[in-house]
Design a protein around this motif. Structure first.
Motif, short mmCIF file in Angstrom:
data_model
loop_
_atom_site.label_atom_id
_atom_site.label_comp_id
_atom_site.label_asym_id
_atom_site.label_seq_id
_atom_site.Cartn_x
_atom_site.Cartn_y
_atom_site.Cartn_z
N UNK A 1 0.84 -1.20 0.00
CA UNK A 1 0.00 0.00 0.00
C UNK A 1 0.88 1.25 0.00
N UNK A 2 0.79 1.99 -1.08
CA UNK A 2 1.50 3.26 -1.16
C UNK A 2 2.94 3.19 -1.64
N UNK A 3 3.39 2.05 -2.18
CA UNK A 3 4.78 1.99 -2.65
C UNK A 3 4.98 0.79 -3.56
N UNK A 4 6.07 0.83 -4.32
CA UNK A 4 6.64 -0.37 -4.92
C UNK A 4 8.14 -0.17 -5.09
N UNK A 5 8.85 -1.29 -5.17
CA UNK A 5 10.29 -1.31 -5.43
C UNK A 5 10.49 -2.13 -6.69
N UNK A 6 11.29 -1.60 -7.61
CA UNK A 6 11.51 -2.29 -8.89
C UNK A 6 12.99 -2.24 -9.25
N UNK A 7 13.38 -3.17 -10.09
CA UNK A 7 14.78 -3.23 -10.53
C UNK A 7 15.15 -1.97 -11.31
N UNK A 8 16.43 -1.62 -11.22
CA UNK A 8 16.95 -0.46 -11.96
C UNK A 8 16.95 -0.78 -13.45
N UNK A 9 16.58 0.20 -14.27
CA UNK A 9 16.52 0.00 -15.71
C UNK A 9 17.38 1.05 -16.40
N UNK A 10 18.44 0.61 -17.06
CA UNK A 10 19.26 1.53 -17.84
C UNK A 10 18.57 1.84 -19.17
N UNK A 11 18.98 2.92 -19.79
CA UNK A 11 18.47 3.23 -21.12
C UNK A 11 17.57 4.43 -21.20
N UNK A 12 17.13 4.98 -20.05
CA UNK A 12 16.29 6.18 -20.09
C UNK A 12 17.14 7.41 -20.36
N UNK A 13 16.58 8.42 -21.02
CA UNK A 13 17.37 9.63 -21.27
C UNK A 13 17.59 10.40 -19.98
N UNK A 14 18.78 11.00 -19.85
CA UNK A 14 19.03 11.91 -18.74
C UNK A 14 18.15 13.15 -18.90
N UNK A 15 17.96 13.88 -17.81
CA UNK A 15 17.06 15.04 -17.84
C UNK A 15 17.41 16.01 -18.95
N UNK A 16 18.72 16.19 -19.21
CA UNK A 16 19.12 17.15 -20.24
C UNK A 16 19.12 16.55 -21.64
N UNK A 17 18.71 15.26 -21.74
CA UNK A 17 18.66 14.59 -23.04
C UNK A 17 17.24 14.35 -23.52
N UNK A 18 16.24 14.68 -22.70
CA UNK A 18 14.85 14.44 -23.09
C UNK A 18 14.48 15.40 -24.21
N UNK A 19 14.07 14.89 -25.37
CA UNK A 19 13.72 15.80 -26.47
C UNK A 19 12.45 16.57 -26.17
N UNK A 20 12.45 17.84 -26.47
CA UNK A 20 11.23 18.64 -26.34
C UNK A 20 10.37 18.40 -27.58
N UNK A 21 9.07 18.79 -27.54
CA UNK A 21 8.24 18.60 -28.72
C UNK A 21 8.81 19.19 -29.99
N UNK A 22 9.49 20.32 -29.88
CA UNK A 22 10.06 20.96 -31.08
C UNK A 22 11.31 20.24 -31.59
N UNK A 23 11.87 19.35 -30.75
CA UNK A 23 13.09 18.65 -31.14
C UNK A 23 12.83 17.24 -31.65
#
Length: 325
Positions: free
Chosen positions: A78-100
């Motif tokens: 209730x109110x939480x979960x724990x999950x395995x780490x997943x590589x491959x997501x973009x870093x905050x400064x790598x997330x493309x904006x809609x215009x990109x």
């Protein structure tokens, strides 16, 4: 509902370490942790609208029944979960904006959503709301409705109940009344599949080829808005904020590539474009709730955005009614 990260970890693991808080955007907080010697994430509730236990059930279902790269759930309650780490997501400064976003990215994202939908097609008899099932077996259950429009009405009822003491309930009621008046607004949308509900660029990671173009999907996270719904619901939930300018008649080129990527895996039903405005309205209604939840209320800083959304709601509702006369 709130949950303490220490309590969530101590309940399930003999050894744990909290490494870093990754996100703290209501109604959740997310932490990088180590549990029993392995890298993981812990997501905990920080508000009444949070339901990490159901999100964990959705992730578990996708992990077990598709070949998509999602985390494996290590513990949930209730109110939480724990999950395995997943590589491959973009870093905050790598997330493309809609215009990109470009055609290659759009095609990759479209085909990835289609893979999720294709893998879960035929699994669900009726559309509805995912929920965690405490019984044996698959922890994912569905609070089903007879028709897709009934799920849409249920969503709008939830939005209205949340906003009932604010002035922003009025645009949601405009949308709710339209759907009551025209229950065939979403007719022909297709059979239910498991929809991610928020497949935006910061929730999806891709591998790249030699030229840097996205190739196969590498990571898919954040299923907190998942729904058992026609696949086109998921497409418009992504396409409208990422590839299409709200209110624009002519789609951006990336939107065509997004659709082509999807249809390279599975077809879309007839009337996909015709139902766009209906999905735009449902999206906008949900954005009022998100704006309120994430900012602790829609205050002076958020008011211009909320006013703009309310104007688009009224214009779109009026346009649909005019076409129906």
């Amino acid at each position: 509902m709130t949950q303490d990260v220490h309590s969530a970890l101590a309940t399930n693991f003999e050894r744990y370490e909290i490494r870093e808080q990754l996100h703290d955007v209501p109604p959740h907080a997310v932490y990088e942790v180590r549990v029993d010697g392995r890298r993981a994430v812990c997501k905990v509730a920080r508000g009444d609208t949070a339901d990490p236990e159901t999100e964990a059930a959705v992730i578990h279902h996708v992990d077990r029944h598709t070949d998509l790269p999602v985390p494996s759930v290590l513990a949930a309650g209730e109110g939480y979960f724990v999950a395995s780490w997943l590589d491959g997501l973009p870093a905050d400064d790598e997330v493309p904006s809609p215009d990109e976003t470009d055609a290659a990215y759009a095609r990759a994202l479209g085909s990835s959503l289609a893979r999720l939908h294709d893998a879960t097609a035929g699994t669900f008899v009726r559309p509805g709301f995912p929920r965690a099932d405490s019984g044996d077996g698959d922890p994912l259950a569905v609070d089903a409705r007879d028709r897709w429009v009934g799920v849409v009405q249920g969503l709008l009822d939830e939005f209205e109940a949340y906003l009932v003491d604010t002035e922003w309930v009025d645009p949601v009621r405009e949308v709710r009344t339209l759907v009551e008046d025209y229950p065939d607004l979403f007719a022909g949308a297709g059979d239910p599949v498991l929809c991610h509900g928020n497949a935006l660029p910061d929730h999806v990671g891709f591998g790249t080829d030699a030229s840097g173009d996205p190739t196969d999907i590498a990571a898919l996270v954040d299923f907190e808005h998942a729904l058992v719904a026609p696949g086109e619901y998921d497409l418009w939930r992504t396409a409208i904020p990422v590839f299409g300018r709200p209110g624009a008649d002519a789609p951006r080129p990336a939107l065509s590539a997004f659709r082509a990527g999807y249809e390279s895996v599975r077809p879309l039903p007839d009337g996909f474009e015709r139902r766009r405005d209906g999905y735009r309205l449902v999206n906008l209604a949900s954005y009022f709730v998100a704006l309120d939840v994430q900012n602790g209320g829609i205050g002076p800083d958020e008011r211009p955005q909320a006013d703009g959304m309310a104007d688009v709601v009224s214009e779109t509702v009026g346009s649909i009614r005019d076409r129906r006369v």
